[in-house]
Write an enzyme that holds these catalytic residues in place. Structure first.
Site, mmCIF file in Angstrom:
data_model
loop_
_atom_site.group_PDB
_atom_site.id
_atom_site.type_symbol
_atom_site.label_atom_id
_atom_site.label_comp_id
_atom_site.label_asym_id
_atom_site.label_seq_id
_atom_site.Cartn_x
_atom_site.Cartn_y
_atom_site.Cartn_z
ATOM 1 N N ASP A 195 40.065 35.219 34.907
ATOM 2 C CA ASP A 195 41.388 34.965 35.484
ATOM 3 C C ASP A 195 42.494 35.891 34.993
ATOM 4 O OD1 ASP A 195 40.499 33.023 37.174
ATOM 5 O OD2 ASP A 195 41.160 31.338 35.946
ATOM 6 N N GLN A 222 39.995 34.129 41.005
ATOM 7 C CA GLN A 222 40.170 33.110 42.026
ATOM 8 C C GLN A 222 40.501 33.808 43.345
ATOM 9 O OE1 GLN A 222 40.304 29.639 41.718
ATOM 10 N NE2 GLN A 222 39.612 29.805 39.628
ATOM 11 N N ARG A 270 40.230 24.468 46.609
ATOM 12 C CA ARG A 270 40.640 24.548 45.212
ATOM 13 C C ARG A 270 40.014 23.409 44.396
ATOM 14 N NH1 ARG A 270 43.789 28.386 44.077
ATOM 15 N NH2 ARG A 270 44.617 27.615 42.128
#
Length: 73
Positions: free
Chosen positions: A16, A58, A67
């Site tokens: 991330d 993501q 999600r």
């Protein structure tokens, strides 16, 4: 440390590090400057040891359903 990573059994996961998550920080100041520098050192060392380096991200534009549990955070 007294042990060494085993390249056949280990991988480095960089997770991330995309704009959505790091945009709250200035890129040329702490903590981002130090974070990016440390990730670069870890990545270089992993590659020298023959360890796989895996990057995760993501996907953008996900619906609430896509999600899943992430929307709770």
């Amino acid at each position: 440390m007294t042990w060494r990573p085993c390249p056949d059994r280990a991988a480095l996961l960089v997770h991330d590090m995309q704009n959505y998550f790091v945009a709250a920080y200035q890129p040329d100041t702490a903590p981002m400057r130090d974070l990016v520098r440390n990730i670069a050192k870890l990545t270089a060392t992993a590659r020298e040891l023959g360890m796989p380096v895996i990057y995760s991200a993501q996907p953008g534009g996900q619906s609430d359903e896509q999600r899943g549990l992430l929307r709770d955070f």
